[in-house]
Motif scaffolding. Structure first.
Motif, PDB file in Angstrom:
ATOM      1  N   ILE A   1       0.797  -1.153   0.074  1.00 13.37           N
ATOM      2  CA  ILE A   1      -0.179  -0.133  -0.029  1.00 13.37           C
ATOM      3  C   ILE A   1       0.880   1.328  -0.070  1.00 13.37           C
ATOM      4  CG2 ILE A   1      -1.602   1.276   1.324  1.00 13.37           C
ATOM      5  CD1 ILE A   1      -2.857  -1.325   2.420  1.00 13.37           C
ATOM      6  N   ALA A   2       1.963   1.165   0.815  1.00 13.58           N
ATOM      7  CA  ALA A   2       2.659   2.331   0.885  1.00 13.58           C
ATOM      8  C   ALA A   2       3.507   2.506  -0.423  1.00 13.58           C
ATOM      9  CB  ALA A   2       3.966   2.274   2.034  1.00 13.58           C
ATOM     10  N   PHE A   3       3.632   1.220  -0.863  1.00  9.09           N
ATOM     11  CA  PHE A   3       4.978   1.537  -2.194  1.00  9.09           C
ATOM     12  C   PHE A   3       3.704   1.995  -3.294  1.00  9.09           C
ATOM     13  CE2 PHE A   3       7.380   0.317  -5.624  1.00  9.09           C
ATOM     14  CZ  PHE A   3       8.164  -0.608  -5.379  1.00  9.09           C
ATOM     15  N   ARG A   4       2.342   1.694  -3.306  1.00  8.57           N
ATOM     16  CA  ARG A   4       1.607   2.514  -4.389  1.00  8.57           C
ATOM     17  C   ARG A   4       1.490   3.810  -4.191  1.00  8.57           C
ATOM     18  NH1 ARG A   4      -3.796  -0.077  -6.026  1.00  8.57           N
ATOM     19  NH2 ARG A   4      -3.068   0.298  -8.225  1.00  8.57           N
ATOM     20  N   ASN A   5       1.465   4.225  -2.789  1.00  8.94           N
ATOM     21  CA  ASN A   5       1.515   5.560  -2.739  1.00  8.94           C
ATOM     22  C   ASN A   5       2.712   6.329  -3.489  1.00  8.94           C
ATOM     23  OD1 ASN A   5      -0.995   5.590  -1.614  1.00  8.94           O
ATOM     24  ND2 ASN A   5      -0.119   5.620   0.701  1.00  8.94           N
ATOM     25  N   LEU A   6       3.746   5.693  -3.215  1.00 10.41           N
ATOM     26  CA  LEU A   6       5.067   6.295  -3.864  1.00 10.41           C
ATOM     27  C   LEU A   6       5.065   6.269  -5.293  1.00 10.41           C
ATOM     28  CD1 LEU A   6       7.420   4.650  -1.058  1.00 10.41           C
ATOM     29  CD2 LEU A   6       6.988   7.085  -1.300  1.00 10.41           C
ATOM     30  N   CYS A   7       4.614   5.282  -5.740  1.00  8.02           N
ATOM     31  CA  CYS A   7       4.367   5.189  -7.276  1.00  8.02           C
ATOM     32  C   CYS A   7       3.651   6.406  -7.771  1.00  8.02           C
ATOM     33  CB  CYS A   7       3.723   3.922  -7.706  1.00  8.02           C
ATOM     34  SG  CYS A   7       4.755   2.387  -7.609  1.00  8.02           S
ATOM     35  N   GLU A   8       2.568   6.673  -6.897  1.00  6.11           N
ATOM     36  CA  GLU A   8       1.847   7.702  -7.450  1.00  6.11           C
ATOM     37  C   GLU A   8       2.500   9.026  -7.534  1.00  6.11           C
ATOM     38  OE1 GLU A   8      -2.438   6.333  -5.742  1.00  6.11           O
ATOM     39  OE2 GLU A   8      -2.083   8.631  -5.988  1.00  6.11           O
ATOM     40  N   GLU A   9       3.181   9.128  -6.434  1.00  6.37           N
ATOM     41  CA  GLU A   9       4.273  10.381  -6.462  1.00  6.37           C
ATOM     42  C   GLU A   9       5.517  10.483  -7.328  1.00  6.37           C
ATOM     43  OE1 GLU A   9       5.322  10.321  -2.570  1.00  6.37           O
ATOM     44  OE2 GLU A   9       3.426  10.384  -1.623  1.00  6.37           O
ATOM     45  N   GLN A  10       5.594   9.173  -7.857  1.00  3.29           N
ATOM     46  CA  GLN A  10       6.654   9.055  -8.646  1.00  3.29           C
ATOM     47  C   GLN A  10       8.020   9.270  -8.058  1.00  3.29           C
ATOM     48  OE1 GLN A  10       6.203  10.200 -12.893  1.00  3.29           O
ATOM     49  NE2 GLN A  10       4.189   9.084 -12.905  1.00  3.29           N
ATOM     50  N   ASN A  11       8.086   8.755  -6.880  1.00  2.00           N
ATOM     51  CA  ASN A  11       9.187   8.982  -6.257  1.00  2.00           C
ATOM     52  C   ASN A  11       9.973   7.578  -6.345  1.00  2.00           C
ATOM     53  OD1 ASN A  11      11.085   8.877  -4.007  1.00  2.00           O
ATOM     54  ND2 ASN A  11       9.544   9.625  -2.481  1.00  2.00           N
ATOM     55  N   ILE A  12      11.035   7.681  -7.122  1.00  2.00           N
ATOM     56  CA  ILE A  12      11.883   6.419  -7.320  1.00  2.00           C
ATOM     57  C   ILE A  12      12.725   6.245  -6.173  1.00  2.00           C
ATOM     58  CG2 ILE A  12      13.869   5.788  -8.667  1.00  2.00           C
ATOM     59  CD1 ILE A  12      13.090   7.322 -11.102  1.00  2.00           C
ATOM     60  N   ASP A  13      13.210   7.133  -5.516  1.00  6.73           N
ATOM     61  CA  ASP A  13      13.962   6.781  -4.255  1.00  6.73           C
ATOM     62  C   ASP A  13      13.122   5.969  -3.236  1.00  6.73           C
ATOM     63  OD1 ASP A  13      16.496   9.249  -3.958  1.00  6.73           O
ATOM     64  OD2 ASP A  13      16.463   7.350  -5.136  1.00  6.73           O
ATOM     65  N   GLY A  14      12.156   6.680  -3.089  1.00  9.72           N
ATOM     66  CA  GLY A  14      11.042   6.078  -2.269  1.00  9.72           C
ATOM     67  C   GLY A  14      10.514   4.637  -2.500  1.00  9.72           C
ATOM     68  N   CYS A  15      10.506   4.469  -3.756  1.00 13.47           N
ATOM     69  CA  CYS A  15      10.111   3.152  -4.275  1.00 13.47           C
ATOM     70  C   CYS A  15      11.061   2.101  -4.144  1.00 13.47           C
ATOM     71  CB  CYS A  15       9.639   3.398  -5.879  1.00 13.47           C
ATOM     72  SG  CYS A  15       8.163   4.051  -6.209  1.00 13.47           S
ATOM     73  N   LEU A  16      12.475   2.461  -4.524  1.00 13.84           N
ATOM     74  CA  LEU A  16      13.409   1.766  -4.212  1.00 13.84           C
ATOM     75  C   LEU A  16      13.623   1.121  -2.871  1.00 13.84           C
ATOM     76  CD1 LEU A  16      16.085   3.156  -6.362  1.00 13.84           C
ATOM     77  CD2 LEU A  16      15.242   0.936  -6.831  1.00 13.84           C
ATOM     78  N   LYS A  17      13.393   2.236  -1.931  1.00  9.51           N
ATOM     79  CA  LYS A  17      13.284   1.882  -0.366  1.00  9.51           C
ATOM     80  C   LYS A  17      12.293   0.841  -0.162  1.00  9.51           C
ATOM     81  CE  LYS A  17      15.722   5.783   1.639  1.00  9.51           C
ATOM     82  NZ  LYS A  17      15.485   6.853   1.115  1.00  9.51           N
ATOM     83  N   CYS A  18      11.016   1.244  -0.794  1.00  9.33           N
ATOM     84  CA  CYS A  18       9.886   0.374  -0.298  1.00  9.33           C
ATOM     85  C   CYS A  18      10.196  -1.211  -1.138  1.00  9.33           C
ATOM     86  CB  CYS A  18       8.769   1.009  -1.165  1.00  9.33           C
ATOM     87  SG  CYS A  18       7.320   0.871   0.184  1.00  9.33           S
ATOM     88  N   LEU A  19      10.646  -1.249  -2.121  1.00  8.90           N
ATOM     89  CA  LEU A  19      10.830  -2.531  -2.816  1.00  8.90           C
ATOM     90  C   LEU A  19      11.609  -3.180  -1.814  1.00  8.90           C
ATOM     91  CD1 LEU A  19      10.608  -4.258  -5.251  1.00  8.90           C
ATOM     92  CD2 LEU A  19      12.422  -3.311  -6.254  1.00  8.90           C
ATOM     93  N   HIS A  20      12.719  -2.597  -1.350  1.00 10.03           N
ATOM     94  CA  HIS A  20      13.563  -3.390  -0.370  1.00 10.03           C
ATOM     95  C   HIS A  20      12.814  -3.873   0.619  1.00 10.03           C
ATOM     96  CE1 HIS A  20      17.396  -4.495   1.451  1.00 10.03           C
ATOM     97  NE2 HIS A  20      16.909  -3.739   2.463  1.00 10.03           N
ATOM     98  N   GLN A  21      12.039  -3.085   1.435  1.00  5.78           N
ATOM     99  CA  GLN A  21      11.294  -3.500   2.396  1.00  5.78           C
ATOM    100  C   GLN A  21      10.248  -4.489   2.229  1.00  5.78           C
ATOM    101  OE1 GLN A  21       9.569   0.101   4.137  1.00  5.78           O
ATOM    102  NE2 GLN A  21       8.728  -0.909   5.847  1.00  5.78           N
ATOM    103  N   VAL A  22       9.675  -4.458   0.992  1.00  7.47           N
ATOM    104  CA  VAL A  22       8.713  -5.456   0.513  1.00  7.47           C
ATOM    105  C   VAL A  22       9.532  -6.983   0.532  1.00  7.47           C
ATOM    106  CG1 VAL A  22       7.218  -6.320  -1.198  1.00  7.47           C
ATOM    107  CG2 VAL A  22       7.026  -3.894  -0.535  1.00  7.47           C
TER     108      VAL A  22
END
Lengths: 154, 680
Positions: free
Chosen positions: A98-119
């Motif tokens: 869910i958090a990941f999707r939000n970051l995607c919406e914001e198009q936040n690459i760094d955030g996404c990478l971090k989230c990916l790692h977390q997932v």
């Protein structure tokens, strides 16, 4: 270890998984679906999930590695992962998605990478936990015992 | 205790699949809903497996499908083989809504959408596209237990086809149907009604798939040809139902049948002429060669038209025609549309147009059918093209919709009213050209912008105005498609749509709900919610109490008069978990729930404390909360809130009244589950 002990262990372990949020009620639904006709249903479904998620995570890694990230595709993958993780009751993974999707919406690459790692981490964690749980179940069954009904009435 | 016991005890053991006597989709067998034939479509293997297991646990016959195309093939190949379809929204090969449209147009089966996405827009899309329910993942087994209601509902509405609004025949038919409700025979029972007698279509299984009898008249190709011949003979101006009936000389056909069909036809013409403004030739050709176009089977387009008129024509026959005429392979997987669409298109034109012109004025007219089947946006040009072909052949029904539009949404085409068909031809441009009417030719190949169609539709649909412009377009599309219950079923934006309403009501603030449903009541009867919640409560886990608590909280939220509306959608959707948190928050406000709430709240608190990050856990953890006690209040509170839980029709009426629209119940079939017209 005798059966009763193992069963208690199983109960405690399961309970802890719920308390810690690794699993949620949906997992119980899966367990309820298991019956004599499909004695390994839960194991099968969970295995299927991890196979599928493994692939999804790979795809995500590749997608986020691109020069120009296609967020729509990333979002689609995450959405799928969210769906399947919620279907088996892997709560923490789902929350991560869910958090990941939000970051995607914001198009936040760094955030996404971090989230990916977390997932990925969460997936690993819950996978280990479940493997432990299943092993315990196998031991119980092998010892002639039966898996207690999960009541969750703590 | 054994885990295995759980399942065994909760489910009865009868052999669900196979032995069940629903070979032909008989819904009224004794074991119903066991044996319900469900088709599940989801690209996620995990979910697919779980769903399959759950459905089997509900004693349904399950067929899995990984992709939408395969599902469509299956459905087309086995027209009466399924009773209901459950499909995921996000799929790689085809958008779930597109699939929904296709199914609605071609097979007119109830379709349930599901997704992990619980956003309002997506859910609304489901509604507008004609889904009869929308489930949020993770899907619980309780939610699946009641899906049979959609099948029954659809069948019922199929009977009370607004074709004969208020006609005595209809009443008789209905009675007959209900009397025969116990038939376990295949849907062909419906044929017993005299109206069916003139159905030539042998393959029109759509009508009968549900065991319930559908005494509707199916306007087959031949029938429509006869109709056209009569109309042309009399002259479109002088064509009155009585005379047409005489000329047609079809036993069993009533004046009312002809009248409604004529209305539809007129609407179709009007549409075409509206559209034709852009394409003069279309109009001209259309008007004149009505006969040939409709009547001739040789022409590809025409056949299609006829077929579509009949609406009933099974995709197969349509396909055949298409293939023959157009030279296209109907087997296109994606293009099930062409066949179907064409069919739909015609159906659109055909009797399915329940609404007569006059009726069109009402809400019903456009809507009744799956409103949003054809949401143009989703349609691919190809599909549109297919539709177009068929549509065009129809004779350009109001080509209001620009050709471009047609292309977009096959559904639109079907709408017949909007006659996007001609437009859809985009792809089939070639086909269209072949059409003698040539109406379509020039127009067809064009891409009709969806917008155009939509506009066209919107303008034409009065009814939609009542609800929403949006649904209108959809309804148009659906219109032709659902031959059986067409209009009525889908288009109604009854807030009562259980699945959706659940989501909406729950997740959304009151205003949202009301806006969506326009229900005065504000609460859409969420059957599903209740069903889900309640059963969930008791069965879900052993945390029955927990389950109840949730319900109570939810209800209490509602009860509170929206004070608790603050519940976030996610909460609602996942009643089990998030609600707890909410309850905790709303404890104070939920006075009605009384002690239950408090206890729950307290429980929640503890739970919350324990797992701040994982609200759900508290539920589990605190489940010690008393369940039974709460249960009672829940029930009462629930009932209070949703007194009309099962009064869809009432709600619809209320909604409509609010809208100021005459309740053309017979037209629409407020099903509740077709929330296409949800006024936004």
């Amino acid at each position: 270890m005798e059966v009763g002990q193992m069963q208690r262990q199983w109960i405690d372990y399961t309970r802890s998984l719920f308390i810690e949020g690794f699993l949620d009620a949906q997992f119980l639904q899966l367990e309820q679906l298991q019956d004599d006709n499909n004695p390994d249903f839960v194991v099968e479904v969970v295995s299927l999930f991890f196979q599928d998620s493994h692939k999804l995570l790979n795809d995500l890694t590749v997608a986020l590695d691109q020069k120009s990230v296609d967020f729509k595709m990333v979002d689609a993958h995450v959405h799928q992962l969210k769906g399947s993780s919620s279907s088996i009751g892997a709560q923490r993974v789902k929350n991560c998605c869910i958090a990941f999707r939000n970051l995607c919406e914001e198009q936040n690459i760094d955030g996404c990478l971090k989230c990916l790692h977390q997932v990925k981490q969460e997936c690993c964690l819950v996978k280990n936990k479940l493997e432990t749980l299943f092993r315990l179940e196998q031991q119980i069954m092998a010892a002639g015992g039966s898996i207690p009904l999960m009541e969750l009435s703590f | 205790m054994n885990l295995s016991n759980v399942k065994g005890s909760t489910m009865s053991t009868p052999s669900s699949s196979g032995s069940h006597l629903r070979s032909t989709g008989d819904a009224v067998s004794d074991q119903f809903p066991a044996g319900l034939r469900v088709l599940v479509v989801d690209d996620d293997p995990t979910c697919l497996m779980i769903l399959e297991k759950m459905l089997k646990a509900c004693l349904y016959e399950v067929t899995k499908c990984k992709c939408a195309e395969a599902a469509l093939e299956l459905l087309r190949g086995n027209k009466n083989g399924f009773d209901i379809v459950i499909s995921d929204v996000h799929m790689p090969d085809m958008d779930g809504f597109k699939l929904l449209e296709h199914i609605g147009l071609e097979m007119d089966l109830p379709v349930i959408m599901m997704s992990a996405d619980d956003g309002k827009h997506v859910v609304m899309k489901g509604v507008t596209h004609g889904a009869c329910d929308y489930l949020i993942k993770p899907v619980r087994i309780e939610a699946l237990k009641n899906i049979w209601q959609h099948v029954v509902r659809k069948r019922k509405t199929g009977w009370r086809d607004p074709e004969q609004s208020g006609s005595i025949d209809e009443g008789d038919r209905q009675q007959k149907v209900s009397d025969d409700a116990d038939y376990s025979s295949s849907a062909n029972e419906g044929k017993s009604s005299k109206k069916r007698r003139d159905e030539e279509e042998d393959a029109d299984e759509r009508d009968d798939s549900s065991t319930l009898k559908k005494p509707r008249v199916v306007w087959s190709v031949e029938l429509h040809q006869q109709f056209m011949a009569a109309v042309n003979q009399l002259g479109i101006d002088k064509a009155v139902p009585k005379k047409i009936l005489e000329l047609m000389n079809v036993p069993g056909l009533t004046r009312e049948n002809v009248a409604s069909h004529l209305q539809k036809y007129r609407l179709y013409l009007r549409r075409l002429s509206g559209v034709s403004q852009q394409q003069n030739n279309l109009n001209n050709s259309f008007m004149n060669p009505q006969d040939p176009t409709f009547g001739s089977t040789s022409i590809n387009g025409i056949d299609l038209q006829a077929l579509s008129v009949a609406g009933q024509l099974p995709a197969q026959s349509l396909a055949k025609l298409q293939a023959a005429g157009l030279g296209r392979s109907t087997a296109k997987p994606v293009m099930s549309m062409p066949l179907v669409e064409q069919r739909n298109l015609f159906s659109f034109e055909s009797p399915k147009l329940r609404f007569g012109e006059g009726q069109m004025q009402h809400l019903n007219t456009n809507k009744p059918i799956n409103l949003l089947h054809g949401i143009p946006t989703n349609m691919e040009p190809k599909q549109l093209a297919n539709l177009h072909q068929s549509a065009q052949s129809l004779g350009n029904l109001n080509m209001r919709i620009n050709a471009s539009v047609a292309q977009r949404s096959p559904l639109l085409m079907q709408m017949g009213q909007s006659q996007p068909r001609g437009q859809m031809i985009g792809e089939n441009g070639s086909h269209v050209n072949q059409l003698p009417t040539s109406l379509l030719q020039p127009t067809v190949p064009n891409r009709i912008s969806n917008g155009v169609i939509r506009n066209g539709i919107a303008s034409s649909s009065n009814i939609n105005a009542a609800y929403n412009q949006v649904p209108q377009s959809s309804s148009f599309l659906n219109f032709p498609m659902n031959q059986t219950n067409e209009m009525s079923v889908r288009s109604f934006p009854l807030g009562s749509h259980p699945g959706i309403s659940n989501i909406t009501t729950k997740g959304m603030l009151q205003e949202e709900v009301t806006s969506g449903i326009k229900g005065s009541s504000g609460f859409v009867p969420n059957y599903d919610i209740f069903n889900e919640l309640q059963p969930q409560k008791s069965q879900d886990w052993d945390l029955t109490t927990a389950g109840l608590t949730y319900d109570a909280t939810q209800h209490s939220n509602h009860v509170q008069g929206n004070t608790d509306v603050s519940v976030s959608p996610s909460v609602l959707v996942h009643p089990g978990f998030t609600s707890i948190q909410q309850t905790g928050q709303n404890r104070d406000t939920t006075s009605s729930m009384g002690k239950d709430m408090f206890s729950i709240g307290e429980g929640m608190d503890q739970g919350n404390l324990q797992n701040i990050s994982q609200p759900q856990n508290p539920l589990l953890v605190d489940n010690s909360v008393r369940v039974k006690a709460e249960r009672v209040p829940d029930a009462s509170s629930q009932t209070n809130f949703f007194p009309e839980q099962y009064g869809q029709e009432d709600l619809m009426s209320a909604l409509l009244k609010q809208e100021g629209i005459g309740l053309a119940e017979n037209e629409f079939d407020f099903d509740g589950y077709s929330l296409d017209n949800i006024p936004v």
